[in-house]
Design a protein around this motif. Structure first.
Motif, PDB file in Angstrom:
ATOM      1  N   UNK A  30       0.800  -1.227   0.000  1.00 32.81           N
ATOM      2  CA  UNK A  30       0.000   0.000   0.000  1.00 32.81           C
ATOM      3  C   UNK A  30       0.834   1.279   0.000  1.00 32.81           C
ATOM      4  N   UNK A  31       2.146   1.160   0.111  1.00 31.52           N
ATOM      5  CA  UNK A  31       2.979   2.348   0.324  1.00 31.52           C
ATOM      6  C   UNK A  31       4.101   2.476  -0.704  1.00 31.52           C
ATOM      7  N   UNK A  32       4.351   3.702  -1.120  1.00 28.99           N
ATOM      8  CA  UNK A  32       5.544   3.937  -1.938  1.00 28.99           C
ATOM      9  C   UNK A  32       6.795   3.635  -1.126  1.00 28.99           C
ATOM     10  N   UNK A  33       7.827   3.248  -1.822  1.00 31.88           N
ATOM     11  CA  UNK A  33       9.110   2.966  -1.189  1.00 31.88           C
ATOM     12  C   UNK A  33      10.205   3.758  -1.894  1.00 31.88           C
ATOM     13  N   UNK A  34      11.189   4.152  -1.133  1.00 36.62           N
ATOM     14  CA  UNK A  34      12.271   4.971  -1.688  1.00 36.62           C
ATOM     15  C   UNK A  34      13.625   4.457  -1.248  1.00 36.62           C
ATOM     16  N   UNK A  35      14.618   4.822  -2.031  1.00 42.95           N
ATOM     17  CA  UNK A  35      16.013   4.684  -1.628  1.00 42.95           C
ATOM     18  C   UNK A  35      16.568   6.085  -1.416  1.00 42.95           C
ATOM     19  N   UNK A  36      17.266   6.228  -0.319  1.00 44.63           N
ATOM     20  CA  UNK A  36      17.880   7.491   0.067  1.00 44.63           C
ATOM     21  C   UNK A  36      19.331   7.196   0.421  1.00 44.63           C
ATOM     22  N   UNK A  37      20.223   8.096   0.085  1.00 43.71           N
ATOM     23  CA  UNK A  37      21.618   7.865   0.428  1.00 43.71           C
ATOM     24  C   UNK A  37      22.198   9.058   1.159  1.00 43.71           C
ATOM     25  N   UNK A  38      23.242   8.794   1.919  1.00 42.12           N
ATOM     26  CA  UNK A  38      23.941   9.854   2.641  1.00 42.12           C
ATOM     27  C   UNK A  38      25.435   9.653   2.487  1.00 42.12           C
ATOM     28  N   UNK A  39      26.044  10.579   1.790  1.00 40.45           N
ATOM     29  CA  UNK A  39      27.494  10.548   1.602  1.00 40.45           C
ATOM     30  C   UNK A  39      28.172  11.214   2.793  1.00 40.45           C
ATOM     31  N   UNK A  40      29.424  10.916   3.030  1.00 40.03           N
ATOM     32  CA  UNK A  40      30.129  11.515   4.163  1.00 40.03           C
ATOM     33  C   UNK A  40      30.086  13.038   4.108  1.00 40.03           C
ATOM     34  N   UNK A  88      28.878   7.963  -6.033  1.00 39.31           N
ATOM     35  CA  UNK A  88      27.806   7.140  -5.473  1.00 39.31           C
ATOM     36  C   UNK A  88      28.185   6.561  -4.112  1.00 39.31           C
ATOM     37  N   UNK A  89      29.408   6.779  -3.681  1.00 34.31           N
ATOM     38  CA  UNK A  89      29.825   6.296  -2.369  1.00 34.31           C
ATOM     39  C   UNK A  89      28.964   6.938  -1.285  1.00 34.31           C
ATOM     40  N   UNK A  90      28.283   6.102  -0.518  1.00 35.19           N
ATOM     41  CA  UNK A  90      27.353   6.596   0.503  1.00 35.19           C
ATOM     42  C   UNK A  90      26.756   5.406   1.248  1.00 35.19           C
ATOM     43  N   UNK A  91      26.143   5.711   2.373  1.00 36.85           N
ATOM     44  CA  UNK A  91      25.278   4.730   3.020  1.00 36.85           C
ATOM     45  C   UNK A  91      23.903   4.853   2.367  1.00 36.85           C
ATOM     46  N   UNK A  92      23.375   3.736   1.927  1.00 37.46           N
ATOM     47  CA  UNK A  92      22.089   3.714   1.241  1.00 37.46           C
ATOM     48  C   UNK A  92      21.024   3.124   2.155  1.00 37.46           C
ATOM     49  N   UNK A  93      19.898   3.825   2.245  1.00 36.88           N
ATOM     50  CA  UNK A  93      18.801   3.429   3.114  1.00 36.88           C
ATOM     51  C   UNK A  93      17.529   3.244   2.292  1.00 36.88           C
ATOM     52  N   UNK A  94      16.677   2.325   2.709  1.00 41.80           N
ATOM     53  CA  UNK A  94      15.319   2.337   2.177  1.00 41.80           C
ATOM     54  C   UNK A  94      14.433   3.082   3.170  1.00 41.80           C
ATOM     55  N   UNK A  95      13.380   3.645   2.622  1.00 43.29           N
ATOM     56  CA  UNK A  95      12.571   4.598   3.382  1.00 43.29           C
ATOM     57  C   UNK A  95      11.115   4.529   2.947  1.00 43.29           C
ATOM     58  N   UNK A  96      10.213   4.738   3.887  1.00 38.11           N
ATOM     59  CA  UNK A  96       8.807   4.863   3.551  1.00 38.11           C
ATOM     60  C   UNK A  96       8.123   5.740   4.587  1.00 38.11           C
ATOM     61  N   UNK A  97       6.973   6.278   4.217  1.00 38.85           N
ATOM     62  CA  UNK A  97       6.140   7.033   5.143  1.00 38.85           C
ATOM     63  C   UNK A  97       4.928   6.180   5.488  1.00 38.85           C
ATOM     64  N   UNK A  98       4.796   5.880   6.760  1.00 38.26           N
ATOM     65  CA  UNK A  98       3.656   5.125   7.270  1.00 38.26           C
ATOM     66  C   UNK A  98       3.150   5.841   8.509  1.00 38.26           C
TER      67      UNK A  98
END
Length: 114
Positions: A30-40, A88-98
């Protein structure tokens, strides 16, 4: 809500990786899903989103190189990363709004060597 990203690692520039995210604790389909990244030293950056019906959107920095997808039967979301670049070097997270709340899981590190 639980989100667990995995599949990162060390890759040479120009190479490929496939990230996966296992989701649980909510009605995943039921929810959109995203990938988000954070570089140093940088803020988190939204790079890809897949809707409930599998439509996708990408940040310009990854469009044409990355592909986000989901499997609603397995409660999984994926990020196929091709032609990877050092930036592209970064920590990659998946994310959603619930429930009007943003949810993050443990990220997975992607390190690109040039």
């Amino acid at each position: 809500v639980q989100l667990q990203a995995f599949g990162g690692g060390l890759v040479q520039a120009g190479g490929s990786l496939r990230l996966s995210c296992a989701a649980s604790g909510f009605a995943f389909s039921n929810y959109p899903m995203s990938w988000v990244r954070q570089a140093p030293g940088k803020e988190r950056e939204l790079i890809a989103t897949v809707s409930r019906r599998h439509s996708t959107n990408y940040d310009a920095s990854v469009e044409g190189r990355f592909t986000i997808s989901r499997d609603n039967d397995k409660n999984m979301v994926y990020l196929q990363m091709n032609n990877i670049k050092p930036e592209d070097t970064a920590v990659h997270y998946c994310n959603t709004y619930v429930g009007f709340e943003s949810h993050w899981g443990q990220g997975t590190q992607v390190t690109v060597s040039s």
